[in-house]
Motif scaffolding. Structure first.
Motif, PDB file in Angstrom:
ATOM      1  N   HIS A   1      -1.013 -21.527 -13.160  1.00 62.82           N
ATOM      2  CA  HIS A   1      -2.093 -22.628 -13.220  1.00 62.82           C
ATOM      3  C   HIS A   1      -3.352 -22.014 -12.834  1.00 62.82           C
TER       4      HIS A   1
ATOM      5  N   ASN B   1      -4.844 -29.457  -7.442  1.00 67.32           N
ATOM      6  CA  ASN B   1      -5.439 -30.039  -8.717  1.00 67.32           C
ATOM      7  C   ASN B   1      -6.550 -31.107  -8.438  1.00 67.32           C
TER       8      ASN B   1
ATOM      9  N   SER C   1      -4.335 -17.592 -10.463  1.00 65.83           N
ATOM     10  CA  SER C   1      -3.472 -18.705  -9.963  1.00 65.83           C
ATOM     11  C   SER C   1      -3.693 -18.887  -8.511  1.00 65.83           C
TER      12      SER C   1
END
Length: 207
Positions: free
Chosen positions: A33, A182, A39
């Motif tokens: 991600h 997120n 990441s």
């Protein structure tokens, strides 16, 4: 006379050489991600991003606000508190707001607010912010401690215990949890959260 807001972005940021000054702590890797750096999610970078936006919006509204954090260095807690206390004592009374995010085991999630231990004026402000958050973000887990008839958590965190003015510290979600990370990177959340903080801090400043 209105209060001064002392704005504290927890931990350090990224230096001009590209080094995260708080490494290896206050960071989490979410493999596969995209985060702040590849990441890796950097709490100190997130804290600065949010506080820089809050600072700009408060200035635009005419609120007297002072940053007690460096653009990237991990300023000592003592230095942050001494600067705020000196200003509070010699120039104008203030309120201390410290923005953080939490980490535990990668599974825990949610938002919470801390104050110093005992019954203090800070509890009133924490309760107000928690209720604002609850109304604005009903979809986000809210972590509360009702053991003493209010919703904030109490701790001897240095910036809460040693400030000579009301002070609160937010743990804005868990950066080591992918779903919370997120959310923290989501532009809509950033905009809505910083707007909420500005509304809250402006009301505190005008008391």
């Amino acid at each position: 006379m209105s209060k001064t807001i002392f704005l504290d972005a927890g931990h350090g940021g990224v230096s001009p050489s590209g080094k995260y000054t708080t490494a290896p702590s206050k960071m989490s890797e979410h493999i596969g991600h995209t985060m702040h750096y590849r990441s890796f999610f950097y709490e100190g970078v997130k804290n600065r991003h949010y506080c820089d936006i809050i600072y700009k919006k408060l200035v635009e509204r005419g609120v007297n606000v002072v940053k007690v954090y460096h653009s990237y260095k991990d300023t000592t807690l003592g230095q942050r508190v001494r600067e705020a206390n000196s200003y509070h004592k010699n120039i104008n009374t203030g309120f201390y707001f410290s923005e953080h995010s939490n980490a535990f085991n990668g599974k825990a999630r949610g938002y919470c607010v801390y104050t110093s231990k005992g019954n203090t004026q800070s509890d009133f402000y924490a309760e107000k912010l928690i209720n604002m958050y609850k109304e604005k973000f009903p979809f986000v887990n809210l972590r509360v401690d009702n053991s003493d008839q209010d919703q904030d958590w109490e701790s001897n965190f240095y910036v809460l215990k040693n400030t000579s003015m009301p002070a609160i510290l937010t743990e804005n979600l868990f950066f080591d949890n992918l779903d919370d990370a997120n959310i923290l990177l989501d532009e809509d959340y950033v905009e809505q959260y910083t707007d909420m903080c500005v509304e809250f801090l402006e009301s505190v400043a005008k008391e």
